[in-house]
Design a protein around this motif. Structure first.
Motif, PDB file in Angstrom:
ATOM      1  N   CYS A 102       0.813  -1.216   0.000  1.00  0.00           N
ATOM      2  CA  CYS A 102       0.000   0.000   0.000  1.00  0.00           C
ATOM      3  C   CYS A 102       0.849   1.271   0.000  1.00  0.00           C
ATOM      4  N   THR A 103       2.128   1.146   0.297  1.00  0.00           N
ATOM      5  CA  THR A 103       3.001   2.301   0.520  1.00  0.00           C
ATOM      6  C   THR A 103       3.028   3.298  -0.627  1.00  0.00           C
ATOM      7  N   PRO A 104       3.152   2.880  -1.893  1.00  0.00           N
ATOM      8  CA  PRO A 104       3.164   3.876  -2.968  1.00  0.00           C
ATOM      9  C   PRO A 104       1.913   4.757  -2.981  1.00  0.00           C
ATOM     10  N   GLY A 105       0.760   4.167  -2.757  1.00  0.00           N
ATOM     11  CA  GLY A 105      -0.476   4.954  -2.722  1.00  0.00           C
ATOM     12  C   GLY A 105      -0.493   5.948  -1.572  1.00  0.00           C
ATOM     13  N   PHE A 106      -0.015   5.511  -0.407  1.00  0.00           N
ATOM     14  CA  PHE A 106       0.073   6.416   0.733  1.00  0.00           C
ATOM     15  C   PHE A 106       1.059   7.545   0.460  1.00  0.00           C
ATOM     16  N   LEU A 107       2.204   7.221  -0.139  1.00  0.00           N
ATOM     17  CA  LEU A 107       3.206   8.246  -0.422  1.00  0.00           C
ATOM     18  C   LEU A 107       2.681   9.295  -1.397  1.00  0.00           C
TER      19      LEU A 107
END
Length: 155
Positions: A102-107
Motif C-alpha cells: 500500500c506504501t506507494p499509494g500512501f506516499l
C-alpha cells in the motif's frame, strides 16, 4: 488510440487499446511498477497517482483519459540512486510500512496533501489517508511519518 502524456516529466507517445487502464499502461507499457493494483475497483488506494497534480485511482481510469495530461507516479519522488524524498525517509524512520504493498499509494496521497499544506494536524492526516487501505501497519506509523515529513520537508 494515440496517447500523448507526460509521465514523471517525460513525454510519452504510444498507441494503446481504448480500454487499457492507466494503471496497466504505467505498469506494463512503461514498467513503472510502483503503482500497485489492489482491489481494481478504486477503493484501496494502492494505484493512486497524480494527474495534473490531483490524485486519481489509476485502476479505474482509462489510459486515454490521461491524454495531454501530466502523470506523476511514486517513482518520481526520488531517483533510483537516491537520496530518498523526505516523505520516503519519514516512512522509513517511523516504520510506516510492513509488506509495502500500500506504501506507494500512501506516499503519493501524502505528497499531494503536503505540497499545499504545512503545520498539519493528526486529524487532517487521518482524514487525508482515509481512502487508502493498509492491512499490516495499523496506520499509526503512517500518520507519524506524514507528520514528521511535514516538519522536515522544505517545500
Amino acid at each position: 488510440m494515440r496517447l500523448c502524456v507526460r509521465v514523471n516529466g517525460t513525454s510519452v507517445v504510444r498507441d494503446v487499446p481504448p480500454r487499457l487502464t492507466l494503471a496497466d499502461f504505467l505498469r506494463e507499457d512503461l514498467r513503472l511498477t510502483g503503482t500497485h493494483l489492489g482491489c481494481e475497483h478504486g477503493v484501496c488506494g494502492a494505484c493512486t497517482v497524480l494527474l495534473d497534480g490531483a490524485s486519481v485511482r489509476s485502476c479505474i481510469m482509462f489510459a486515454v483519459q490521461a491524454d495531454g495530461c501530466d502523470v506523476m507516479t511514486v517513482e518520481a519522488l526520488a531517483p533510483p540512486e537516491g537520496p530518498l524524498h523526505p516523505l520516503q525517509d519519514a516512512f522509513r524512520s517511523r516504520h510506516a510500512l510492513q509488506c509495502g504493498f500500500c506504501t506507494p499509494g500512501f506516499l503519493v496521497t501524502a505528497y499531494e496533501f503536503l505540497l499545499e499544506r504545512h503545520g498539519v494536524t493528526e486529524e487532517e492526516v487521518r482524514e487525508t489517508i482515509s481512502g487508502n487501505l493498509c492491512r499490516c501497519t495499523g496506520y499509526q506509523g503512517i500518520v507519524e511519518a506524514i507528520l514528521l515529513a511535514d516538519e522536515k520537508w522544505d517545500r
